[in-house]
Design a protein around this motif. Structure first.
Motif, PDB file in Angstrom:
ATOM      1  N   GLU A  34       0.851  -1.187   0.000  1.00  0.00           N
ATOM      2  CA  GLU A  34       0.000   0.000   0.000  1.00  0.00           C
ATOM      3  C   GLU A  34       0.882   1.229   0.000  1.00  0.00           C
ATOM      4  O   GLU A  34       1.793   1.353   0.812  1.00  0.00           O
ATOM      5  CB  GLU A  34      -0.895  -0.021   1.233  1.00  0.00           C
ATOM      6  N   TYR A  45      -5.015   5.639   0.774  1.00  0.00           N
ATOM      7  CA  TYR A  45      -5.922   4.700   1.415  1.00  0.00           C
ATOM      8  C   TYR A  45      -6.366   3.611   0.453  1.00  0.00           C
ATOM      9  O   TYR A  45      -6.996   3.869  -0.548  1.00  0.00           O
ATOM     10  CB  TYR A  45      -7.132   5.459   1.950  1.00  0.00           C
ATOM     11  N   ASN A  46      -6.043   2.394   0.811  1.00  0.00           N
ATOM     12  CA  ASN A  46      -6.519   1.227   0.078  1.00  0.00           C
ATOM     13  C   ASN A  46      -5.987   1.085  -1.334  1.00  0.00           C
ATOM     14  O   ASN A  46      -6.497   0.280  -2.093  1.00  0.00           O
ATOM     15  CB  ASN A  46      -8.051   1.206   0.024  1.00  0.00           C
ATOM     16  N   GLU A  47      -4.981   1.817  -1.713  1.00  0.00           N
ATOM     17  CA  GLU A  47      -4.389   1.637  -3.032  1.00  0.00           C
ATOM     18  C   GLU A  47      -3.328   0.552  -2.904  1.00  0.00           C
ATOM     19  O   GLU A  47      -2.182   0.820  -2.580  1.00  0.00           O
ATOM     20  CB  GLU A  47      -3.762   2.952  -3.521  1.00  0.00           C
ATOM     21  N   GLN A  48      -3.715  -0.687  -3.143  1.00  0.00           N
ATOM     22  CA  GLN A  48      -2.799  -1.809  -3.013  1.00  0.00           C
ATOM     23  C   GLN A  48      -2.315  -2.256  -4.383  1.00  0.00           C
ATOM     24  O   GLN A  48      -3.096  -2.366  -5.326  1.00  0.00           O
ATOM     25  CB  GLN A  48      -3.485  -2.993  -2.317  1.00  0.00           C
ATOM     26  N   PHE A  70      -0.191  -5.359  -6.269  1.00  0.00           N
ATOM     27  CA  PHE A  70       0.093  -6.762  -6.008  1.00  0.00           C
ATOM     28  C   PHE A  70       1.362  -7.235  -6.698  1.00  0.00           C
ATOM     29  O   PHE A  70       1.672  -6.828  -7.819  1.00  0.00           O
ATOM     30  CB  PHE A  70      -1.085  -7.625  -6.459  1.00  0.00           C
TER      31      PHE A  70
END
Lengths: 114, 116
Positions: B97, B102-105, B107
């Motif tokens: 992250e 916020y919440n920008e993940q 992978f």
């Protein structure tokens, strides 16, 4: 606790046809919603996300999704699919008591046939 | 864009040995990294949340003594599967992250672990 349900485990479709992958979420508080794509033996790639604002979200590769609060849905659509869209698609949510954590749906395998 | 790498991409080990998997954010700082496992034809299940400089937070049912997580810097988190057994065979995926987002993940490509 949040949950995400993808209603179809597999969706076969012919090339250039439209497609809709369904996703429903459950949460009593505001959520953020995401769609990811996973190609075989690879990680996840973000297609699009809904954080706030316009309920129609446009993403990469021609995909879009509409946030529907009354139906607690976030269905993914593409008007014309390609063979290269064959992959597994995951809907995910976060927010509320699950701050920072993603809750994933079961996944939908989209297979595009020539 | 933000890139996350994992190493190794595939590993085969004997039962009882330990395996370390690295997760790196290549072009951004990640205060938080997440570790997931994915069984064949199943979804991703969050194992733990890793914060730089502090102990990881494990999800219910995940053995913290078996799955050791270290987040020593803003760009590196490691997952060590200790005393691996065949039932630990799975696809392990990390995400990172972006600090302040916020919440920008983002992978990683995943690591396929096979325990013989």
């Amino acid at each position: 606790a949040q949950s995400v349900t993808q209603l179809d485990s597999q969706v076969p479709v012919f090339e250039e046809a439209p497609v809709e992958l369904r996703c429903n979420y459950s949460s009593s508080v505001s959520v953020y919603l995401f769609w990811y794509v996973q190609y075989p033996n690879q990680g996840l790639q973000l297609l699009l996300k809904y954080l706030s604002g316009s309920t129609l979200v446009k993403g990469i590769n021609g995909f879009e999704a509409e946030f529907n609060k009354s139906q607690t849905s976030f269905h993914l659509r593409k008007p014309s699919v390609h063979i290269s869209d064959t992959a597994e698609y995951f809907c995910a949510s976060s927010g509320g008591t699950s701050y920072g954590k993603l809750t994933f749906g079961q996944g939908t395998i989209l297979t595009v046939h020539p | 864009g933000a890139v996350v790498s994992q190493h190794p991409s595939r590993v085969i080990c004997k039962s009882g040995t330990s395996v370390k998997i690295e997760c790196r954010s290549l072009d951004f700082q990640a205060t938080t990294m997440f570790w997931y496992r994915q069984f064949p034809k199943q979804s991703l299940m969050l194992m733990a949340t890793s914060n730089e400089g502090s102990k990881a937070t494990y999800e219910q049912g995940v053995e913290k003594d078996k799955f050791l997580i270290n987040h020593a810097s803003l760009t590196l988190s490691t997952l060590t599967v200790t005393s691996a057994h065949p039932e630990d065979s799975s696809f392990y995926i990390c995400s990172a992250e972006i600090a302040g987002s916020y919440n920008e993940q983002f992978f990683g490509p995943g690591t396929r672990l096979t325990v013989l």
